[in-house]
Design an enzyme around this catalytic site. Structure first.
Site, PDB file in Angstrom:
ATOM      1  CB  THR A  19      44.157  41.116  44.371  1.00 25.76           C
ATOM      2  OG1 THR A  19      43.079  40.217  44.518  1.00 25.76           O
ATOM      3  CG2 THR A  19      43.863  42.362  45.174  1.00 25.76           C
ATOM      4  CD  GLU A  76      43.936  40.526  48.852  1.00 24.01           C
ATOM      5  OE1 GLU A  76      44.355  39.380  48.550  1.00 24.01           O
ATOM      6  OE2 GLU A  76      42.905  41.014  48.361  1.00 24.01           O
ATOM      7  CE  LYS A 107      42.706  31.860  42.242  1.00 17.40           C
ATOM      8  NZ  LYS A 107      43.418  31.879  43.496  1.00 17.40           N
ATOM      9  CD1 TRP A 131      42.085  36.297  41.446  1.00 19.94           C
ATOM     10  CD2 TRP A 131      40.203  35.151  41.816  1.00 19.94           C
ATOM     11  NE1 TRP A 131      42.158  35.737  42.694  1.00 19.94           N
ATOM     12  CE2 TRP A 131      41.024  35.025  42.948  1.00 19.94           C
ATOM     13  CE3 TRP A 131      38.960  34.515  41.812  1.00 19.94           C
ATOM     14  CZ2 TRP A 131      40.649  34.286  44.071  1.00 19.94           C
ATOM     15  CZ3 TRP A 131      38.596  33.785  42.929  1.00 19.94           C
ATOM     16  CH2 TRP A 131      39.428  33.673  44.036  1.00 19.94           C
TER      17      TRP A 131
HETATM   18  P1  AMP Z   1      44.870  35.215  44.838  1.00 24.25           P
HETATM   19  O1  AMP Z   1      44.798  36.496  45.573  1.00 24.25           O
HETATM   20  O2  AMP Z   1      44.652  35.347  43.377  1.00 24.25           O
HETATM   21  O3  AMP Z   1      46.103  34.464  45.194  1.00 24.25           O
HETATM   22  O4  AMP Z   1      43.648  34.317  45.321  1.00 24.25           O
HETATM   23  C1  AMP Z   1      43.423  34.023  46.669  1.00 24.25           C
HETATM   24  C2  AMP Z   1      42.175  33.199  46.797  1.00 24.25           C
HETATM   25  O5  AMP Z   1      42.344  31.940  46.136  1.00 24.25           O
HETATM   26  C3  AMP Z   1      41.782  32.835  48.204  1.00 24.25           C
HETATM   27  O6  AMP Z   1      41.082  33.863  48.854  1.00 24.25           O
HETATM   28  C4  AMP Z   1      40.910  31.605  47.960  1.00 24.25           C
HETATM   29  O7  AMP Z   1      39.599  31.982  47.557  1.00 24.25           O
HETATM   30  C5  AMP Z   1      41.596  30.946  46.792  1.00 24.25           C
HETATM   31  N1  AMP Z   1      42.539  29.915  47.279  1.00 24.25           N
HETATM   32  C6  AMP Z   1      43.873  30.018  47.446  1.00 24.25           C
HETATM   33  N2  AMP Z   1      44.390  28.854  47.894  1.00 24.25           N
HETATM   34  C7  AMP Z   1      43.363  27.997  48.028  1.00 24.25           C
HETATM   35  C8  AMP Z   1      43.233  26.637  48.469  1.00 24.25           C
HETATM   36  N3  AMP Z   1      44.286  25.905  48.835  1.00 24.25           N
HETATM   37  N4  AMP Z   1      41.993  26.095  48.484  1.00 24.25           N
HETATM   38  C9  AMP Z   1      40.909  26.816  48.102  1.00 24.25           C
HETATM   39  N5  AMP Z   1      40.961  28.092  47.671  1.00 24.25           N
HETATM   40  C10 AMP Z   1      42.170  28.680  47.634  1.00 24.25           C
END
Ligand code: AMP
Length: 573
Positions: free
Chosen positions: A206, A352, A461, A466
């Site tokens: 991540t 995570e 994002k 990211w």
């Molecule tokens: P990742 O670890 O790359 O999957 O990113 C996770 C992060 O994506 C979360 O902590 C949120 O900040 C964002 N995220 C994931 N799903 C959503 C959602 N449905 N709405 C808004 N933010 C989201």
């Protein structure tokens, strides 16, 4: 405590899911699209049989229990074979995101200790860019030329002559590279072993807000429980009657669990390969009669535009649900798909959290509510899956009320939530009793439905991927002419967010947006570079001396047409 000894303590091992798929669902179709656009068909049973051969070949190459194998692959049958083979032979699948910069990828491969890398031929240039810095023991290449296709028994691909450039370079094996098909053709099949449930099965990285990416190691137990709960009707609702198309890449948090969930229940799969444009996705959704699909909002915005333009071109009557997450789902997207009779279901999760942690399904009592109320509900991130606990902590350090007014940083706990990062980084995000601090700022209503309002982490994002604002600021400030730099996320219709760099130059020094972008390209992939730079005399600071990003967002995030004096604006799109 009195133990429940009448129950067997059988391990929750992914090998059991693979075994179930090959025993009970061998004929379920797996459709796939090659980089040249041809569509082929195989089955779960054939992929599992090839996974046994792959496991035998990898064992011959020295891959033993606990060893990590990296994959640089699209959503394609070979990736499925590795998803099945590696955990079921006791090894660890480490999916790599080819969109990261060469520097990040090199670090991740070394940090994870990848012994072998399996690379799609079209992604060999990515490998070449990182190879001087990092060399795994072995590189196995999946080729798409006619010879390789014939060996794989993939008549669709063998018959088609690849479009020039469509398969990229990669038809030639580099020195020391092994051919995937040749490896399988000479291998003895390996039987699965019921790996202990706490053993590592998979690994993903991540993007850290600061510093290096952090590894998350998924245990067999976590992924088995995740697969079962993800399949529940109020989660993704996948059964043996479904055909699942994960648009979300298999290098993004286990394709949100869709692969193992499909194998568990015996659902068919459609693997779209590298072509993720709207028309290619719509062709597969209609041609393969897909019932459930999943991906980030950016993808679905493009698909909606194509659907609006030609509503009668595709037959999507089989499609029951689009699982959408990774970024917030705007109400306009929900309404846009509703117009075509298609249902978006929003989900929230993180690397995570394996990743599925909450899903938003409209409760029965709101079925007849006014449209505005229904959309407001569905635009939220939903209620936690069974076995996942949530709470949120306000700025004063106290847990917030579930009154949908108070805001706090979301914390989660559960059997598929990480307890630590690989190599011990970021320990401050985990509590001793299993809670993980997400960095997402939420309100929670009385029913436990989450609404993400802000992000406590310094990240942008863009299109589901990211960009670390802190790393970008540090590299900008390493430029001789830059005195201060702050990077903020600005809303973007197509990508969700884009980075905007606010820069204060040293007096008497000069650097324009193009020069700073070229400077940043040393550490960032091209798509990560800011489209806009804003030049100011000084960056506003908080009382504690940090950059006041809230003020910068107010100044620029609404489109940034006018930077207040004395700033000089350099929109460089
Ligand atoms: P990742 O670890 O790359 O999957 O990113 C996770 C992060 O994506 C979360 O902590 C949120 O900040 C964002 N995220 C994931 N799903 C959503 C959602 N449905 N709405 C808004 N933010 C989201």
């Amino acid at each position: 405590m009195r133990e429940g000894l009448m129950m067997d303590d059988h391990p929750l091992s992914l090998a059991a899911i693979v075994q179930r798929a090959e025993t009970f669902s061998p004929d379920r179709a797996v459709a796939f699209r090659r980089p040249d656009g041809t569509v082929g068909k195989t089955t779960l049973g054939k992929c599992a049989a090839r996974a046994h051969l792959l496991a035998g070949a990898l064992r011959e190459l020295g891959v033993g229990p606990g060893d990590v194998v990296g994959t640089l692959l699209w959503n394609q049958p070979e990736h499925l074979e590795l998803y099945l083979a590696l955990p079921a032979m006791g090894a660890v699948i480490h999916t790599l995101n080819p969109r990261l910069s060469a520097e990040e990828l090199g670090f991740i491969i070394a940090d994870a200790g990848d012994r072998v890398l399996v690379v799609d031929g079209t992604l060999l240039p990515v490998l070449e860019a990182i190879e001087p810095a990092c060399r795994p023991d072995r590189v196995v290449v999946v080729r798409h030329d006619a010879g390789a296709a014939a060996a794989s028994g993939d008549p669709g691909a063998a018959a088609a002559s690849p479009e020039p450039g469509a398969t990229g370079r990669g038809q030639q094996l580099g020195p020391g590279h092994l051919d995937y098909e040749q490896l399988l053709s000479g291998a003895q099949p390996l039987a699965w072993s019921m790996v202990p449930e706490r053993a590592a099965a998979a690994m993903c990285y991540t993007s850290g807000t600061t510093g290096r990416p952090k590894g998350v190691l998924y245990s067999h137990r976590a992924l088995v429980l995740h697969s079962i709960c993800a399949a529940l009707p109020d989660a993704t609702d996948v059964s043996a009657r479904d055909t699942v198309l994960p648009v979300v890449p298999m290098f993004h948090v286990n394709a949100w669990g869709m692969i193992y969930t499909a194998a568990l229940v015996g659902a068919g799969l459609v693997l779209p390969g590298p072509r993720l444009d709207a028309v290619s996705i719509l062709e597969l959704l209609s041609g393969e009669r897909v019932t459930i699909t999943a991906g980030v909002p950016t993808v679905w915005m493009a698909v909606l535009q194509a659907l609006d333009a030609e509503p009668d071109r595709w037959d999507l009557r089989a499609l029951r649900a689009l699982m959408v997450g990774g970024s917030a789902v705007p109400e306009s997207l929900l309404a846009g798909f509703d117009r075509h009779g298609l249902r978006i279901v929003q989900a929230w999760g993180m690397t995570e959290t394996s990743p599925l942690a909450s899903v938003c399904r409209l409760p029965a009592e709101l079925e007849d509510a006014p449209a505005s109320e229904r959309y407001a509900y569905r635009a939220r991130q939903g209620r936690p899956l069974p076995l996942v606990e949530i709470r949120a902590r306000g700025e004063d350090g106290r847990l917030i009320e579930w009154d949908d007014v108070a805001m706090g940083e979301l914390e989660v706990r559960g059997p598929w939530v990480a307890r630590a990062y690989h190599s011990g980084a970021g320990a401050d995000r985990f509590t001793d009793d299993g809670w993980f601090r997400t960095g997402d700022v939420v309100r929670i209503d009385r029913s436990g439905n989450l609404r993400i309002c802000d992000r406590a982490k310094d990240l942008v994002k863009s299109g589901g991927e990211w960009i670390s604002s802190v790393d970008m600021e540090n590299l900008l400030m390493a430029h001789d002419a830059v005195a201060e730099a702050a990077v903020i996320a600005v809303p973007d219709e197509r990508w969700g967010e884009r980075p905007l760099a606010v820069v204060a130059l040293h007096p008497g020094m000069a650097a324009d947006a193009d020069e700073l972008r070229a400077h940043l390209s040393r550490g960032f992939a091209r798509w990560q570079l800011p489209d806009r730079f804003e030049f100011v005399e000084a960056i506003p600071r908080t009382a504690t001396g940090k950059f006041k990003k809230t003020a910068l967002r107010e100044m620029f995030a609404s489109g940034g047409a006018s930077a207040p004096s004395p700033a000089r604006s350099a929109a460089a799109r």
